[in-house]
Motif scaffolding. Structure first.
Motif, PDB file in Angstrom:
ATOM      1  N   ASN A 176       0.861  -1.184   0.000  1.00 18.86           N
ATOM      2  CA  ASN A 176       0.000   0.000   0.000  1.00 18.86           C
ATOM      3  C   ASN A 176       0.895   1.230   0.000  1.00 18.86           C
ATOM      4  OD1 ASN A 176      -1.609   2.254   0.842  1.00 18.86           O
ATOM      5  ND2 ASN A 176      -3.187   0.797   1.449  1.00 18.86           N
ATOM      6  N   ILE A 177       1.100   1.790  -1.166  1.00 19.88           N
ATOM      7  CA  ILE A 177       2.047   2.893  -1.311  1.00 19.88           C
ATOM      8  C   ILE A 177       1.608   4.143  -0.538  1.00 19.88           C
ATOM      9  CG2 ILE A 177       1.064   3.783  -3.472  1.00 19.88           C
ATOM     10  CD1 ILE A 177       4.010   4.253  -4.371  1.00 19.88           C
ATOM     11  N   LYS A 178       0.330   4.419  -0.492  1.00 19.24           N
ATOM     12  CA  LYS A 178      -0.135   5.620   0.209  1.00 19.24           C
ATOM     13  C   LYS A 178       0.131   5.514   1.706  1.00 19.24           C
ATOM     14  CE  LYS A 178      -3.447   6.853  -3.324  1.00 19.24           C
ATOM     15  NZ  LYS A 178      -4.843   6.964  -3.713  1.00 19.24           N
ATOM     16  N   GLU A 179      -0.145   4.356   2.293  1.00 21.35           N
ATOM     17  CA  GLU A 179       0.113   4.167   3.728  1.00 21.35           C
ATOM     18  C   GLU A 179       1.609   4.208   4.028  1.00 21.35           C
ATOM     19  OE1 GLU A 179      -1.728   0.612   5.207  1.00 21.35           O
ATOM     20  OE2 GLU A 179      -3.757   1.363   4.827  1.00 21.35           O
ATOM     21  N   GLU A 180       2.415   3.551   3.206  1.00 18.42           N
ATOM     22  CA  GLU A 180       3.864   3.518   3.458  1.00 18.42           C
ATOM     23  C   GLU A 180       4.480   4.897   3.269  1.00 18.42           C
ATOM     24  OE1 GLU A 180       7.458   1.602   4.625  1.00 18.42           O
ATOM     25  OE2 GLU A 180       5.326   1.310   5.002  1.00 18.42           O
ATOM     26  N   ARG A 181       4.014   5.648   2.292  1.00 13.68           N
ATOM     27  CA  ARG A 181       4.496   7.020   2.082  1.00 13.68           C
ATOM     28  C   ARG A 181       4.240   7.861   3.331  1.00 13.68           C
ATOM     29  NH1 ARG A 181       1.825  11.614   0.488  1.00 13.68           N
ATOM     30  NH2 ARG A 181       3.179  13.229  -0.422  1.00 13.68           N
TER      31      ARG A 181
ATOM     32  N   GLU B 167       7.531  12.914  -2.659  1.00 14.53           N
ATOM     33  CA  GLU B 167       6.627  13.417  -3.690  1.00 14.53           C
ATOM     34  C   GLU B 167       5.297  12.668  -3.662  1.00 14.53           C
ATOM     35  OE1 GLU B 167       8.131  12.832  -7.660  1.00 14.53           O
ATOM     36  OE2 GLU B 167       8.115  10.663  -7.473  1.00 14.53           O
ATOM     37  N   GLU B 168       4.290  13.291  -4.253  1.00 16.51           N
ATOM     38  CA  GLU B 168       2.982  12.650  -4.365  1.00 16.51           C
ATOM     39  C   GLU B 168       3.118  11.353  -5.153  1.00 16.51           C
ATOM     40  OE1 GLU B 168       0.019  13.588  -2.994  1.00 16.51           O
ATOM     41  OE2 GLU B 168       1.099  15.202  -1.979  1.00 16.51           O
ATOM     42  N   VAL B 169       2.197  10.441  -4.924  1.00 18.99           N
ATOM     43  CA  VAL B 169       2.183   9.170  -5.641  1.00 18.99           C
ATOM     44  C   VAL B 169       1.820   9.437  -7.103  1.00 18.99           C
ATOM     45  CG1 VAL B 169       1.064   6.919  -5.820  1.00 18.99           C
ATOM     46  CG2 VAL B 169       1.638   7.853  -3.568  1.00 18.99           C
ATOM     47  N   ASN B 170       2.629   8.877  -8.011  1.00 21.02           N
ATOM     48  CA  ASN B 170       2.435   9.037  -9.451  1.00 21.02           C
ATOM     49  C   ASN B 170       1.798   7.803 -10.053  1.00 21.02           C
ATOM     50  OD1 ASN B 170       4.071  11.583 -10.116  1.00 21.02           O
ATOM     51  ND2 ASN B 170       5.506  10.373  -8.913  1.00 21.02           N
TER      52      ASN B 170
ATOM     53  N   GLU C 160       3.995   0.377  -6.087  1.00 18.89           N
ATOM     54  CA  GLU C 160       2.931  -0.582  -5.795  1.00 18.89           C
ATOM     55  C   GLU C 160       2.473  -1.175  -7.115  1.00 18.89           C
ATOM     56  OE1 GLU C 160      -1.662  -0.743  -4.116  1.00 18.89           O
ATOM     57  OE2 GLU C 160      -0.388   0.941  -3.529  1.00 18.89           O
ATOM     58  N   ASP C 161       2.411  -2.480  -7.174  1.00 17.78           N
ATOM     59  CA  ASP C 161       1.936  -3.196  -8.351  1.00 17.78           C
ATOM     60  C   ASP C 161       0.416  -3.110  -8.358  1.00 17.78           C
ATOM     61  OD1 ASP C 161       1.165  -4.992 -10.322  1.00 17.78           O
ATOM     62  OD2 ASP C 161       2.491  -6.595  -9.624  1.00 17.78           O
ATOM     63  N   LEU C 162      -0.142  -2.272  -9.213  1.00 13.20           N
ATOM     64  CA  LEU C 162      -1.590  -2.057  -9.248  1.00 13.20           C
ATOM     65  C   LEU C 162      -2.311  -3.222  -9.917  1.00 13.20           C
ATOM     66  CD1 LEU C 162      -1.691   1.736 -10.101  1.00 13.20           C
ATOM     67  CD2 LEU C 162      -1.854   0.641  -7.848  1.00 13.20           C
ATOM     68  N   ALA C 163      -1.616  -4.016 -10.696  1.00  9.89           N
ATOM     69  CA  ALA C 163      -2.243  -5.174 -11.318  1.00  9.89           C
ATOM     70  C   ALA C 163      -2.660  -6.183 -10.259  1.00  9.89           C
ATOM     71  CB  ALA C 163      -1.289  -5.821 -12.319  1.00  9.89           C
TER      72      ALA C 163
END
Length: 120
Positions: free
Chosen positions: A70-75, A87-90, A114-117
């Motif tokens: 979970n990239i948002k939580e880890e960021r 930086e913001e998530v791209n 984060e692998d969105l697939a």
């Protein structure tokens, strides 16, 4: 070519003790292996190692991108624990990944992805 068996990536930090603490916070754990003074290693995933060594940092080195669930939580966790800006998530249409990049205190580029697939 022989079959590949692993990967190592090395970053240099100007102050080993501070750098080691920073990477312990990044990985949320102590180093897996400290073979000698001013050198520490983390096995990030099986047979993939990050080595942190005292020396002259290579500005713009990397980025070393670390996959997270979970990239948002880890960021948010890293910005709080490391007291840094990330930086913001791209994302990009057609690319099944999200990513962001930041620097360690010595200017080595670090990134998350984060692998969105996997999540769709």
């Amino acid at each position: 070519m022989n079959q590949l068996t692993g990967v190592t990536f090395q970053v240099r930090v100007s102050n080993f003790e501070e750098g080691q603490k920073w990477y312990e916070t990044l990985f949320n754990r102590k180093a897996d292996f400290i073979p000698h003074g001013n050198f520490a290693e983390w096995e990030v995933i099986p047979n993939t190692w990050l080595q942190v060594s005292e020396g002259v940092p290579s500005i713009g080195n990397g980025p070393l991108r670390i996959g997270v669930e979970n990239i948002k939580e880890e960021r948010l966790r890293l910005m709080e624990k490391l007291n840094c800006t990330i930086e913001e998530v791209n994302t990009r249409e057609g690319v099944p990944a999200a990513w962001c990049t930041f620097e360690d205190p010595d200017g080595n580029l670090i990134g998350l992805f984060e692998d969105l697939a996997k999540t769709s």
